[in-house]
Design a protein around this motif. Structure first.
Motif, PDB file in Angstrom:
ATOM      1  N   VAL B  66       0.845  -1.191   0.000  1.00  0.00           N
ATOM      2  CA  VAL B  66       0.000   0.000   0.000  1.00  0.00           C
ATOM      3  C   VAL B  66       0.879   1.238   0.000  1.00  0.00           C
ATOM      4  O   VAL B  66       0.600   2.229  -0.658  1.00  0.00           O
ATOM      5  CB  VAL B  66      -0.946  -0.030   1.225  1.00  0.00           C
ATOM      6  CG1 VAL B  66      -1.641   1.296   1.414  1.00  0.00           C
ATOM      7  CG2 VAL B  66      -1.960  -1.144   1.070  1.00  0.00           C
ATOM      8  N   ASP B  67       1.957   1.162   0.770  1.00  0.00           N
ATOM      9  CA  ASP B  67       2.935   2.243   0.809  1.00  0.00           C
ATOM     10  C   ASP B  67       4.200   1.627   1.368  1.00  0.00           C
ATOM     11  O   ASP B  67       4.203   0.455   1.748  1.00  0.00           O
ATOM     12  CB  ASP B  67       2.429   3.388   1.699  1.00  0.00           C
ATOM     13  CG  ASP B  67       3.057   4.720   1.320  1.00  0.00           C
ATOM     14  OD1 ASP B  67       2.531   5.767   1.753  1.00  0.00           O
ATOM     15  OD2 ASP B  67       4.081   4.719   0.607  1.00  0.00           O
ATOM     16  N   ASP B  68       5.256   2.389   1.461  1.00  0.00           N
ATOM     17  CA  ASP B  68       6.503   1.839   2.008  1.00  0.00           C
ATOM     18  C   ASP B  68       6.304   1.304   3.414  1.00  0.00           C
ATOM     19  O   ASP B  68       6.993   0.365   3.836  1.00  0.00           O
ATOM     20  CB  ASP B  68       7.584   2.934   2.057  1.00  0.00           C
ATOM     21  CG  ASP B  68       8.189   3.172   0.688  1.00  0.00           C
ATOM     22  OD1 ASP B  68       8.804   4.223   0.488  1.00  0.00           O
ATOM     23  OD2 ASP B  68       8.045   2.282  -0.182  1.00  0.00           O
ATOM     24  N   HIS B  69       5.378   1.904   4.154  1.00  0.00           N
ATOM     25  CA  HIS B  69       5.232   1.540   5.557  1.00  0.00           C
ATOM     26  C   HIS B  69       3.939   0.785   5.841  1.00  0.00           C
ATOM     27  O   HIS B  69       3.607   0.547   7.001  1.00  0.00           O
ATOM     28  CB  HIS B  69       5.291   2.802   6.423  1.00  0.00           C
ATOM     29  CG  HIS B  69       4.115   3.705   6.211  1.00  0.00           C
ATOM     30  ND1 HIS B  69       3.851   4.322   5.013  1.00  0.00           N
ATOM     31  CD2 HIS B  69       3.096   4.059   7.016  1.00  0.00           C
ATOM     32  CE1 HIS B  69       2.760   5.035   5.095  1.00  0.00           C
ATOM     33  NE2 HIS B  69       2.263   4.899   6.299  1.00  0.00           N
ATOM     34  N   ILE B  70       3.193   0.426   4.804  1.00  0.00           N
ATOM     35  CA  ILE B  70       1.932  -0.305   5.004  1.00  0.00           C
ATOM     36  C   ILE B  70       1.773  -1.382   3.938  1.00  0.00           C
ATOM     37  O   ILE B  70       1.982  -1.136   2.748  1.00  0.00           O
ATOM     38  CB  ILE B  70       0.700   0.632   4.920  1.00  0.00           C
ATOM     39  CG1 ILE B  70       0.767   1.733   5.974  1.00  0.00           C
ATOM     40  CG2 ILE B  70      -0.596  -0.161   5.101  1.00  0.00           C
ATOM     41  CD1 ILE B  70      -0.407   2.691   5.946  1.00  0.00           C
ATOM     42  N   GLY B  71       1.356  -2.594   4.414  1.00  0.00           N
ATOM     43  CA  GLY B  71       1.059  -3.653   3.459  1.00  0.00           C
ATOM     44  C   GLY B  71      -0.245  -4.315   3.890  1.00  0.00           C
ATOM     45  O   GLY B  71      -0.679  -4.172   5.037  1.00  0.00           O
ATOM     46  N   VAL B  72      -0.890  -5.019   2.945  1.00  0.00           N
ATOM     47  CA  VAL B  72      -2.155  -5.651   3.295  1.00  0.00           C
ATOM     48  C   VAL B  72      -2.219  -7.053   2.694  1.00  0.00           C
ATOM     49  O   VAL B  72      -1.771  -7.281   1.567  1.00  0.00           O
ATOM     50  CB  VAL B  72      -3.355  -4.782   2.820  1.00  0.00           C
ATOM     51  CG1 VAL B  72      -3.368  -4.646   1.305  1.00  0.00           C
ATOM     52  CG2 VAL B  72      -4.654  -5.343   3.312  1.00  0.00           C
ATOM     53  N   ALA B  73      -2.753  -8.000   3.491  1.00  0.00           N
ATOM     54  CA  ALA B  73      -3.004  -9.354   3.003  1.00  0.00           C
ATOM     55  C   ALA B  73      -4.503  -9.570   3.075  1.00  0.00           C
ATOM     56  O   ALA B  73      -5.148  -9.154   4.034  1.00  0.00           O
ATOM     57  CB  ALA B  73      -2.281 -10.379   3.871  1.00  0.00           C
ATOM     58  N   ILE B  74      -5.073 -10.220   2.060  1.00  0.00           N
ATOM     59  CA  ILE B  74      -6.534 -10.332   2.006  1.00  0.00           C
ATOM     60  C   ILE B  74      -6.965 -11.792   1.943  1.00  0.00           C
ATOM     61  O   ILE B  74      -6.203 -12.667   1.532  1.00  0.00           O
ATOM     62  CB  ILE B  74      -7.106  -9.600   0.776  1.00  0.00           C
ATOM     63  CG1 ILE B  74      -6.595 -10.246  -0.518  1.00  0.00           C
ATOM     64  CG2 ILE B  74      -6.748  -8.131   0.814  1.00  0.00           C
ATOM     65  CD1 ILE B  74      -7.331  -9.777  -1.740  1.00  0.00           C
ATOM     66  N   SER B 140       4.623   5.032  16.697  1.00  0.00           N
ATOM     67  CA  SER B 140       4.560   4.257  17.946  1.00  0.00           C
ATOM     68  C   SER B 140       4.946   2.795  17.741  1.00  0.00           C
ATOM     69  O   SER B 140       4.805   1.985  18.638  1.00  0.00           O
ATOM     70  CB  SER B 140       3.164   4.353  18.549  1.00  0.00           C
ATOM     71  OG  SER B 140       2.215   3.946  17.597  1.00  0.00           O
ATOM     72  N   GLY B 141       5.428   2.452  16.563  1.00  0.00           N
ATOM     73  CA  GLY B 141       5.893   1.087  16.354  1.00  0.00           C
ATOM     74  C   GLY B 141       5.110   0.359  15.281  1.00  0.00           C
ATOM     75  O   GLY B 141       4.414   0.968  14.473  1.00  0.00           O
ATOM     76  N   ALA B 142       5.224  -0.976  15.307  1.00  0.00           N
ATOM     77  CA  ALA B 142       4.561  -1.784  14.286  1.00  0.00           C
ATOM     78  C   ALA B 142       3.170  -2.162  14.761  1.00  0.00           C
ATOM     79  O   ALA B 142       2.937  -2.374  15.948  1.00  0.00           O
ATOM     80  CB  ALA B 142       5.379  -3.045  14.031  1.00  0.00           C
ATOM     81  N   GLY B 215       9.233  -3.113   8.227  1.00  0.00           N
ATOM     82  CA  GLY B 215       9.704  -2.813   9.566  1.00  0.00           C
ATOM     83  C   GLY B 215      10.486  -1.520   9.636  1.00  0.00           C
ATOM     84  O   GLY B 215      10.579  -0.791   8.645  1.00  0.00           O
ATOM     85  N   ALA B 216      11.020  -1.250  10.814  1.00  0.00           N
ATOM     86  CA  ALA B 216      11.818  -0.044  11.008  1.00  0.00           C
ATOM     87  C   ALA B 216      13.017  -0.118  10.075  1.00  0.00           C
ATOM     88  O   ALA B 216      13.798  -1.050  10.128  1.00  0.00           O
ATOM     89  CB  ALA B 216      12.267   0.028  12.463  1.00  0.00           C
ATOM     90  N   GLY B 217      13.134   0.864   9.199  1.00  0.00           N
ATOM     91  CA  GLY B 217      14.256   0.884   8.261  1.00  0.00           C
ATOM     92  C   GLY B 217      14.107  -0.088   7.102  1.00  0.00           C
ATOM     93  O   GLY B 217      15.033  -0.267   6.314  1.00  0.00           O
ATOM     94  N   GLU B 218      12.965  -0.743   6.991  1.00  0.00           N
ATOM     95  CA  GLU B 218      12.779  -1.715   5.906  1.00  0.00           C
ATOM     96  C   GLU B 218      11.422  -1.477   5.263  1.00  0.00           C
ATOM     97  O   GLU B 218      10.382  -1.713   5.879  1.00  0.00           O
ATOM     98  CB  GLU B 218      12.831  -3.130   6.496  1.00  0.00           C
ATOM     99  CG  GLU B 218      12.863  -4.223   5.455  1.00  0.00           C
ATOM    100  CD  GLU B 218      13.021  -5.607   6.078  1.00  0.00           C
ATOM    101  OE1 GLU B 218      13.108  -5.696   7.318  1.00  0.00           O
ATOM    102  OE2 GLU B 218      13.052  -6.583   5.324  1.00  0.00           O
TER     103      GLU B 218
END
Lengths: 223, 274
Positions: B66-74, B140-142, B215-218
């Motif tokens: 979805v973005d570098d910091h968000i993913g989705v599994a359906i 605030s984290g993952a 993740g952080a930095g990934e």
């Protein structure tokens, strides 16, 4: 009663010059870092260059607020492209996108004079030059902005670009090596800085080739 | 769940206070192939089983960036999932454009949930038939969220949805307390083990599973097949017998669930909160 005129303009010109040169397997994109308004300097350290994709770099002079807005729109469109196609946009594709984006605002244009540089799908250098409403052409080299009139005749003399009217169509890349091209760009800016008050401070150069992208900065006269 | 006179319209309540069309939409999620998510303090892993409709076809894409910091599994109606992923991508791009910063995942799931709720209160619409496991990283984290067709959403340490997900959930329930401080590698390992549970003895290879991590930095990305196969071999889980308590066949599980729901429509809480 005579027709009322506007007492303000939505545009301003922040000056500056941009240059790009395409080589057989590299591309140099350069712009000075001075931002002005009227006869004043706003800052000596403003980048007019943005890397839109892996192999596409755009330099724009003109009204920097419009330039920034244009950069954001293109960056967002590139993200969408990547989501849909699972790959980066090629430079020629980005060139067309930039043209369409500019023409979209045909009746309230982005006051931006753009030069797009990068590598095409064969790895050859490519440079596209634009006007404010999206008319564009692939060329071997180009200059835009306040110092363009000083630089372009010099590049014409040095690079002997084939005319696009010639048949058979000649390759739009220069025979120079990468080092020679960078040196030429530095010479262009040093010369333009002498006579154009809006060009100076520093020149920022980005070089794209098969190994990736490299950045170089050279000091210019600050007067 | 059996057919009744209150289940034709999504805008019709049953006397017991249930919206059957919405519950039927949740069933669609259970029919899809499994998707699993787990998170630690700094990483989120999303994994899915690749189900192909026949040997001749390719499998459907169930994990989306979805973005570098968000993913989705359906899990469920993949077409609905694709459309919602496009919506999520657009929201992220627009937010970034306006605020020059990444959209906090907590905001995105609320927008998604509100979008799903609209479809439960319009007679000319139908609920989305897809469950979404949204993994994201913010200040605030993952975080890991599950969005239902009902419009509800919950935050999880680990979760599994889709067919045979109960097997994975049982595994995750045993191990979840260690996930918060888990290393990146162990988190992936646990995802693979949980995924293996849903395969119920089928041979586990990298061609039937998809693993993704952020993740952080990934930035969010899907692990390539070679890496996944190497991890599977390393963890020596190819063709191992599932643990004894997983012996119940998937059919027996589904039948037991249906029986309890059909038998207690009034006493049982509406399964909206699964």
């Amino acid at each position: 009663m005579p027709k009322q005129q506007a007492n303000w303009s939505p545009y301003d010109n922040n000056g500056g010059t941009c240059v790009a040169i395409a080589g057989a397997d590299y591309c140099v994109i350069a712009a000075d870092t001075r931002m002005s308004t009227g006869y004043s300097i706003l800052t000596r350290d403003y980048s007019k260059i943005i890397q839109l994709a892996d192999k596409s770099v755009m330099a724009s002079s003109g009204f920097q607020a419009d330039v920034r807005a244009l950069q954001k729109v293109l960056a967002a469109r590139h993200l969408i492209y990547q989501h849909q196609h699972n790959k980066q946009m090629s430079c020629p594709a980005m060139a067309q996108l930039l043209s369409n984006t500019l023409y979209f605002k045909r009746f309230f244009p982005y006051y931006a004079f753009n030069v797009l540089g990068g590598l095409d799908s064969e790895g050859k250098g490519c440079v596209f030059t634009y006007d404010a409403v999206g008319s564009y052409e692939r060329v071997g080299y180009s200059a835009q902005g306040s110092g363009a009139t000083l630089i372009t005749p010099f590049l014409d003399n040095q690079l002997k670009s084939p005319s696009p009217l010639l048949l058979p169509a000649k390759d739009a890349v220069t025979p120079l090596s990468e080092i020679e091209a960078i040196d030429l760009v530095k010479t262009c800016f040093a010369s333009a800085t002498e006579r154009d008050i809006y060009t100076g401070d520093k020149v920022e150069m980005l070089v794209l080739n098969a190994n990736g992208i490299r950045r170089e900065v050279m000091e210019l006269r600050k007067d | 769940m059996f057919r009744n006179q209150y289940d034709t319209d999504v805008t019709t309540w049953s006397p017991a206070g249930r919206l059957f069309q919405v519950e039927y939409a949740m069933e669609a999620v259970k029919q899809g192939s499994a998707a699993i998510g787990l998170r630690s303090k700094t990483h989120v892993v999303l994994a899915s089983v690749n189900k192909a409709s026949s040997e001749l076809s390719s499998h459907q894409k169930k994990i989306f960036k979805v973005d570098d910091h968000i993913g989705v599994a359906i899990a469920g109606l993949t077409a609905d999932g694709r459309v919602l992923s496009r919506y999520m991508r657009n929201e992220c791009i627009n937010y970034s454009y306006t605020y020059e910063s990444p959209l906090p995942v907590g905001r995105l799931v609320v927008q998604l949930a509100d979008k799903a709720q609209v479809c439960t209160q319009r007679s000319w619409k139908r609920p989305y038939g897809v469950g979404l496991l949204v993994g994201g990283l913010d200040e605030s984290g993952a975080h890991l969220y599950y969005n239902c067709p009902s419009g509800n959403y919950f935050e999880y340490q680990a979760f599994a949805i889709g067919s045979r997900s109960q097997a994975a959930k049982t595994y995750l329930e045993r191990k979840f307390e260690s996930f918060m401080d888990s290393s990146r590698e162990n988190l992936i390992k646990d995802a693979l083990f949980a995924l293996r549970e849903t395969l119920q003895g089928e041979k586990m290879t990298s061609s039937i599973c998809t693993i993704s991590i952020l993740g952080a930095g990934e930035a969010f990305h899907v692990l390539d097949q070679e890496t996944v196969q190497r991890l599977i071999n390393e963890f020596e889980i190819v063709g191992e017998e599932p643990p004894a308590d997983e012996a119940a066949a998937p059919d027996a599980e589904a039948a037991a669930e249906a029986a309890t729901e059909g038998a207690a429509p009034d006493q049982g809480a509406a399964p909206m909160d699964i």
